[in-house]
Every structure is written in structure tokens, then in C-alpha cells.
Design an enzyme around this catalytic site. Sequence first.
Site, PDB file in Angstrom:
ATOM      1  N   ASP A   1       0.865  -1.176   0.000  1.00  0.00           N
ATOM      2  CA  ASP A   1       0.000   0.000   0.000  1.00  0.00           C
ATOM      3  C   ASP A   1       0.905   1.230   0.000  1.00  0.00           C
ATOM      4  O   ASP A   1       1.684   1.428   0.926  1.00  0.00           O
ATOM      5  CB  ASP A   1      -0.858  -0.047   1.275  1.00  0.00           C
ATOM      6  CG  ASP A   1      -2.009   0.918   1.223  1.00  0.00           C
ATOM      7  OD1 ASP A   1      -1.966   1.858   0.432  1.00  0.00           O
ATOM      8  OD2 ASP A   1      -2.964   0.721   2.016  1.00  0.00           O
TER       9      ASP A   1
ATOM     10  N   ASP B   1      -2.824   2.359  -5.963  1.00  0.00           N
ATOM     11  CA  ASP B   1      -1.814   2.378  -4.906  1.00  0.00           C
ATOM     12  C   ASP B   1      -1.783   1.114  -4.049  1.00  0.00           C
ATOM     13  O   ASP B   1      -1.181   1.114  -2.989  1.00  0.00           O
ATOM     14  CB  ASP B   1      -2.028   3.606  -3.999  1.00  0.00           C
ATOM     15  CG  ASP B   1      -3.326   3.523  -3.224  1.00  0.00           C
ATOM     16  OD1 ASP B   1      -4.241   2.814  -3.663  1.00  0.00           O
ATOM     17  OD2 ASP B   1      -3.423   4.170  -2.171  1.00  0.00           O
ATOM     18  N   GLU B   2      -2.380   0.048  -4.502  1.00  0.00           N
ATOM     19  CA  GLU B   2      -2.470  -1.146  -3.677  1.00  0.00           C
ATOM     20  C   GLU B   2      -2.421  -2.405  -4.525  1.00  0.00           C
ATOM     21  O   GLU B   2      -3.031  -2.444  -5.590  1.00  0.00           O
ATOM     22  CB  GLU B   2      -3.839  -1.170  -2.987  1.00  0.00           C
ATOM     23  CG  GLU B   2      -3.819  -0.951  -1.504  1.00  0.00           C
ATOM     24  CD  GLU B   2      -5.197  -1.166  -0.934  1.00  0.00           C
ATOM     25  OE1 GLU B   2      -5.619  -2.325  -0.861  1.00  0.00           O
ATOM     26  OE2 GLU B   2      -5.848  -0.175  -0.598  1.00  0.00           O
TER      27      GLU B   2
END
Length: 437
Positions: free
Chosen positions: A11, A105-106
Site C-alpha cells: 500500500d 496504490d495497492e
Amino acid sequence: MRSTASILHLDLDAFFASVEQRDKPSLRGRPVIVGGIGPRGVVATASYEARVHGVRSAMRTAEARARCPHAAFLGGRFDAYREASRLVMERLRQESELIEPLSLDEAFVDLGAGADFDPARVEDVVAAIRADIADVTGGLTASVGVASSKLMAKIASEINKPDGIYVVRPGTEADVLGPMQATAIPGVGPATAERLRRVGIATVDDLRRPSEDELVRLLGQASGRSLFRLARADDDRPVVASREAKSISVEDTFEQDISDRLRLETIIERMARSVSARLRRNGLSGRTVTLKMRHHDFETHTRSSTLPHPTDNARILATMARNLLAGEDISNGLRLIGVGVSGLADWVQDDLFADVEDEAETVEDEQPAEDPATRPTRWYPGMDVHHTAHGNGWVWGSGLGRVTVRFETRWTPPGPVHTFRADDPDLGAGHSGTLQA
DNA sequence: TCTGGGGTCCTAGGACCC
DNA sequence: TCTGGGGTCCTAGGACCC
């Protein structure tokens, strides 16, 4: 649940805000808030400097301004975020071909899918990944969790955030999870938490008391059964490489409510063209068109209708969406409207009649709106610009026919500020992104 | 000057078919 | 002039995630 900690969840920390601080040296170490800039905007991401003041994702921007007036409020540069994300996912893919991105973002990575994974060396593997990510992205940091399941990997990545790592030792999953709030389990949001609270359940340990049937009665089949297992850290969901899109949609919240049907129809047509363009770009077509309407009082309705055959044709989509609007009472005004397509097929039916017109439509795909009230601002804070004499910079603020620019980039020290006329011919949109020059 | 935008998944009722 | 059950599709709404 496997016996080794070989599922990794990564993350990126305060992702949008971190990219902005990377590319805008004068904002490093300062509060940065990325999100909707207008009167009805909300915060997408706040830097940690802004979080200190209580600013959170999904908070109204107006409230964020009150809490943190000295922050930089930026509109967001998605090309730059996409490019940074691409570099990160590329690096993860070197670790294992089995990666599952969840958003920009993950991602999950199945380290066990790599041939030579040695569980004793996880910490080294993660250190190398994080060092490489910082290297290729120009200093972005990530938080990482590693565990024997997706559930625990995701929970673990929160534990030492930001810029941290946590490895859940196999066998300790249930013990790590037990003392946490039930809302720590992904899928337990405010509504579920409230239902649980009413029967005296706050923590995961509490959640282990009711029987499976009791949870099903309380939360329904799917949630009840899955929560019964997740509460016990019993999770064998595989990391799945790529999922096909199920729907494509566009929506817009207006600065002021709109009750003029003709204006709404114009907006719907523009949205239909945008959805059509995205369908075509991805070689998709769809059968079900959904019109989303949010009324002045926030009451939200959807109306949908389904074609016998899939289409990507902008005029067909627009006609269907307009017809869905026709039956609605909009006299009190709409604050939002949206057009979506689902029932996607990855083929396009030969269209015997619309080919000629389609060519014309393709050209006007995603043109700016003619309607001044919904036209995007020409200069928005945070936007990349280029000036023929001063070089590359970003919009600091604009209004009253002026635009103020700070001339600095990712590779320069903090730079000077100059103000121009908004129609200055020497000033133009710059390249959002991370490429030098 | 209350409450974004882009998605996914689930539920539930009615139509329709076997 | 019935009675029932199962399956699929469509529509609408809601919860949730980033």
C-alpha cells in the site's frame, strides 16, 4: 489459509499527496491535500502533515480548509499517478507473475507463485522491493504486510504504516486479529458495524461468539458466512491476476443544482460520448445503460434499460440515457448525474448503419463541454504548465483573469512564483508525468 | 456554504420458462 | 379454473472499497 507467510499486500503511503510532494519541491514537508477543489469537493488524499490536523480522506474539502487553512489544495494529476503506479506494479511483477492490483496504490502479490521463494528471507525480499520502489518512483514509500492469507496481509500492511512492514507469523493469525475492532476486517463498514454494535459486538473476538446461522440472520447469507470465517482468520481466497471490467461509468456533481432538462440532456450526451470512447479504447461494448441521478436533497436513484445486443455507439447510449431521464421529476434540481454501461462484452457487433456517423463521433470524443457551467476550469491548482521563458511549473492559484505559477519540478530546488494573465499565449498546459525534459 | 468519482458485490422482487 | 419449485434475466437499491 496456507502454512507459510507468502501473500504480500503493498500500500503506497498517502499516494496522491506523495506524488505531488515529489514533483513540487516547495510542498515537501508541508500539508498537501488532493481532491475536489470546488464547493462540493471532498478530500481524496491528505499528506501526513495534513492528517496531523485531523484531515481525512472523504472529508469535505470545506471542512479540510477550516482544519488546515495553510495546506496546499490540489486538484490531482491522474496521469502522473498512473505512471507512478505502473512503475510500482512493474517492480512487483518481477517478484511474482501473480499480482493482483486493487487500485493505483495497492496490490496483492503471491510470493509463493515465484519458484524460488524462501519464507525465511521475506524481510530481505520486502526490503529490496521497497528500496526499488523508492528508487524508480523518485522516493515514494510503501507499507507492506506479509501473511498466510489476503485478509491478514492486508491487515498487516496497516500495522506499521507509513513506511513500515509487518509479517504475521503463521499460526498467530487469529491471535493477531482477535483484539482488533471488527471494522478492521475489510467489508465491515459503518452500516455493518452499527448492526454488530446493537448486538454487543465491537471486536473481532466478540464476533467469534455468535454461531454462523446467527450471523447469517443478522447480516444476510453472503456477509454472514464470510464474516464467520474471516473473524477466525480463516481465509483461502487466492490472489487473482486480472479481472475483467464489469462496468464503465462517468458521473459529475455540479457546483449548483441543475433543473433545466435541456442542459441535463446536453451533459448526458457528453457523458455518453465519453463512455463510448472508453468502451472503444478497451474494445468493449455493453447492453445495459444506467442513468444515475442525485437530487437536491441527496436522494439518489438509478434507472436502467437493457438492449438486446451490446453497443459502443455514443448516439445509442445517449438516446437510452436521455429516455431514462424523461420519466423523472427533476423540478427541484439535480446535484449529480451519471451515465454507465454494464453487461459488457469484449466484442463489438457489426453495426450496419452507424459507421459513417461513428467516424464523426470519434473525432469529437471527450471534447470539453460547451456548457460554461460544467466546463472544467482551464487552470486548476496543482496542474502542470509550461511557460516559453520560465520553463516548467505548476499552477499555484488562479482567478480574476490571472494565474499564478510556481516554476519548479521534481528535479529542481523550490522555485520562484510568477503571475500571468490567464490568456497569456506564452503559458500552456505542461506534461503531467514523470519524464524528464 | 454539508456529503467525489470510479468501481465491485449482494439482495430482493417480478417476469418468464420449464 | 391447480399447485409447486427451480433457474435465469432484469431492475433498483444499498454497502463497501480506494
